[in-house]
Scaffold this motif. Structure first.
Motif, PDB file in Angstrom:
ATOM      1  N   ARG A   1     -30.067 -62.575 -27.717  1.00  0.00           N
ATOM      2  CA  ARG A   1     -29.369 -63.623 -26.914  1.00  0.00           C
ATOM      3  C   ARG A   1     -30.021 -64.980 -27.146  1.00  0.00           C
TER       4      ARG A   1
ATOM      5  N   GLY B   1     -25.093 -67.514 -27.515  1.00  0.00           N
ATOM      6  CA  GLY B   1     -24.458 -66.252 -27.468  1.00  0.00           C
ATOM      7  C   GLY B   1     -25.330 -65.164 -27.821  1.00  0.00           C
TER       8      GLY B   1
ATOM      9  N   GLU C   1     -29.916 -56.842 -30.265  1.00  0.00           N
ATOM     10  CA  GLU C   1     -29.298 -57.637 -29.948  1.00  0.00           C
ATOM     11  C   GLU C   1     -30.221 -58.669 -29.292  1.00  0.00           C
TER      12      GLU C   1
ATOM     13  N   ARG D   1     -21.747 -61.687 -33.992  1.00  0.00           N
ATOM     14  CA  ARG D   1     -21.622 -62.193 -32.830  1.00  0.00           C
ATOM     15  C   ARG D   1     -21.136 -60.915 -31.718  1.00  0.00           C
ATOM     16  N   ALA D   2     -21.903 -60.385 -30.871  1.00  0.00           N
ATOM     17  CA  ALA D   2     -21.671 -59.233 -30.051  1.00  0.00           C
ATOM     18  C   ALA D   2     -20.874 -59.706 -28.890  1.00  0.00           C
ATOM     19  N   GLN D   3     -20.661 -61.179 -28.461  1.00  0.00           N
ATOM     20  CA  GLN D   3     -20.071 -61.268 -27.229  1.00  0.00           C
ATOM     21  C   GLN D   3     -19.932 -62.854 -27.337  1.00  0.00           C
TER      22      GLN D   3
END
Length: 133
Positions: A31, A14, A29, A131-133
């Motif tokens: 990924r 994520g 951020e 967690r950003a997404q």
């Protein structure tokens, strides 16, 4: 369906916000993706106030030397440990000093946060990513 969603959230896969363990500020951020049971992660966006848009990894010593910081692969080769929600065996790069550290990632709080430990021999440090997404 609900169990598949719950399982997906207890992995490092994520988009994460890494928090500087010294200042408490969000730095970037990252990924994290999975391919063939192996995790890798790239800087998707730098958030630090002093981040230069065209910065390159000048301190890197391998194939990442002089590559742009945005899109830089900082996590390589992590695999899930048998019978545990821990991913290890890979490396994490600190682009500020160009050093690779032994990596251990552990989802906590139901996958909302990720403990990321980079170590070099008996020394290391742990950051908690959100967690950003």
């Amino acid at each position: 369906m609900a169990s598949v969603t719950a399982f997906a959230q207890v992995t490092p896969v994520g988009l994460w916000r890494n928090i500087d363990d010294k200042t408490g500020e969000a730095k970037a951020e990252i990924r994290i993706v999975e391919s063939g049971g192996v995790l890798s992660g790239k800087i998707e966006k730098r958030l630090a106030k002093d981040a230069k848009p065209d910065a390159k990894c000048e301190e890197c010593k391998d194939d990442r030397k002089d590559k742009p910081m945005d899109g830089l692969e900082i996590i390589r080769g992590a695999k899930k440990a048998a019978d545990k929600d821990v991913w290890e065996g890979g490396k994490i790069l600190d682009p500020e000093n160009g050093r690779d550290y032994t990596l251990r990632m552990t989802p906590i709080e139901g996958g909302k946060k990720l403990e990321v430990r980079g170590s070099f021999g008996p020394f290391g440090r742990t950051q908690t990513w959100v967690r950003a997404q």
